[in-house]
Design a protein around this motif. Structure first.
Motif: not given
Length: 326
Positions: A9-20, A215-218, A246-251
């Motif tokens: 959960a350090r980084l997640s993709v939001a739930p989005m109707m019709d998209w995810t 990712l800079d903002e994250a 993301a795997d490299q920079r956030i995790f």
């Protein structure tokens, strides 16, 4: 499957109707092995009263994956959460942030910001009914509410039920006067109040959602003190810029992938989907932004958009589109 969801959960993709949907999540998982993925919101009545269990289908490769539920009846949500646990989801999230008319008429989504006691009862029922962690996604308030009063009270009340993780969309939702689309942009962002919740409740895991596009903002928000960052539309429309590194920079693990590599990794999945009677465009519509901002991106989108809906369309079209980019 055992997954450290809190770490993901350090980084997640939001739930989005019709998209995810499951095709989108499969693509995103190829791009990042660690990022936490969410389903579209599934309503508890659809599962419990409508027996629409197909809405819970997903691919095992999607883990870690969270189910987002919508509802406001504690007993019904408990039943829906139990179904989610049976299907093997790594987290079950209660939607207290969606501002759509349909959601309001069902007395769930953002309107629940007005009834923290009910949310707490819902979460308590869900926690008692099954073993998977229950989390909450909320706004900072709705309509004329004062977020500095409402948000701390909401989080304190709901946390007493046993919820330890909150994702805060750092905007109000205007249930009167703004459309759901306008509610994603017009109410001003207030990152400070969301961060204050982490200071006020240091024992809770607080993720920030709303307006984060890179990712800079994250990384900046994580450095400021947030436990996690949830990215929505940017992760969908320009997934390569958000997820490939993301795997490299956030995790701090693995090396980054290339977009063309992801396309080739998607081919067996697309073949499988088409062989089951599915349409190419059901998958490739989520891939249109893979080369966003890169030479050839327009040709990539054009070929997939124009050819993907045709009868018999398959991976040969994807490969032709890829040649136009590379």
């Amino acid at each position: 499957m055992t997954t450290n969801v809190t770490q993901s959960a350090r980084l997640s993709v939001a739930p989005m109707m019709d998209w995810t949907d499951r095709h989108c999540r499969y693509l995103h998982r190829l791009m990042s092995s660690q990022t936490l993925l969410y389903t579209e919101m599934v309503t508890a009545p659809a599962l419990v009263r409508g027996n629409a269990l197909h809405l819970l289908d997903y691919n095992p490769e999607e883990h870690p994956v969270a189910l987002q539920l919508g509802g406001s009846d504690p007993h019904e949500l408990a039943q829906a959460a139990s179904l989610g646990a049976e299907f093997g989801y790594d987290e079950i999230n209660l939607n207290c942030g969606c501002p759509s008319d349909r959601v309001q008429s069902g007395s769930f989504g953002a309107v629940l910001m007005e009834n923290a006691d009910l949310v707490a009862r819902c979460c308590q029922a869900m926690i008692d009914a099954q073993p998977v962690e229950i989390t909450v996604k909320c706004r900072i308030g709705v309509d004329d509410q004062d977020p500095t009063q409402v948000l701390p009270d909401f989080i304190e009340t709901v946390a007493k039920s046993g919820v330890k993780r909150f994702s805060i969309h750092a905007r109000k939702a205007w249930l009167q006067g703004l459309s759901p689309k306008e509610n994603r942009d017009i109410p001003p962002l207030d990152y400070d109040i969301a961060l204050q919740m982490k200071r006020d409740f240091p024992h809770l895991h607080i993720s920030l959602n709303g307006g984060v596009t890179t990712l800079d903002e994250a990384e900046a928000h994580l450095a400021a003190g947030f436990d996690g960052v949830m990215i929505g539309r940017a992760a969908y429309h320009a997934p390569s810029s958000v997820l490939l590194d993301a795997d490299q920079r956030i995790f701090g693990i693995a090396k980054s992938k290339e977009a063309a590599e992801i396309v080739r990794e998607m081919l067996p999945y697309i073949d499988w989907h088409v062989s089951q009677g599915g349409k190419l465009a059901q998958v490739t519509r989520h891939m249109l932004g893979l080369f966003q901002g890169r030479p050839g991106a327009r040709h990539w989108r054009r070929i997939l958009s124009q050819e993907g809906h045709k009868p018999g369309a398959g991976t040969d079209i994807v490969l032709r589109a890829l040649e136009a980019v590379t």
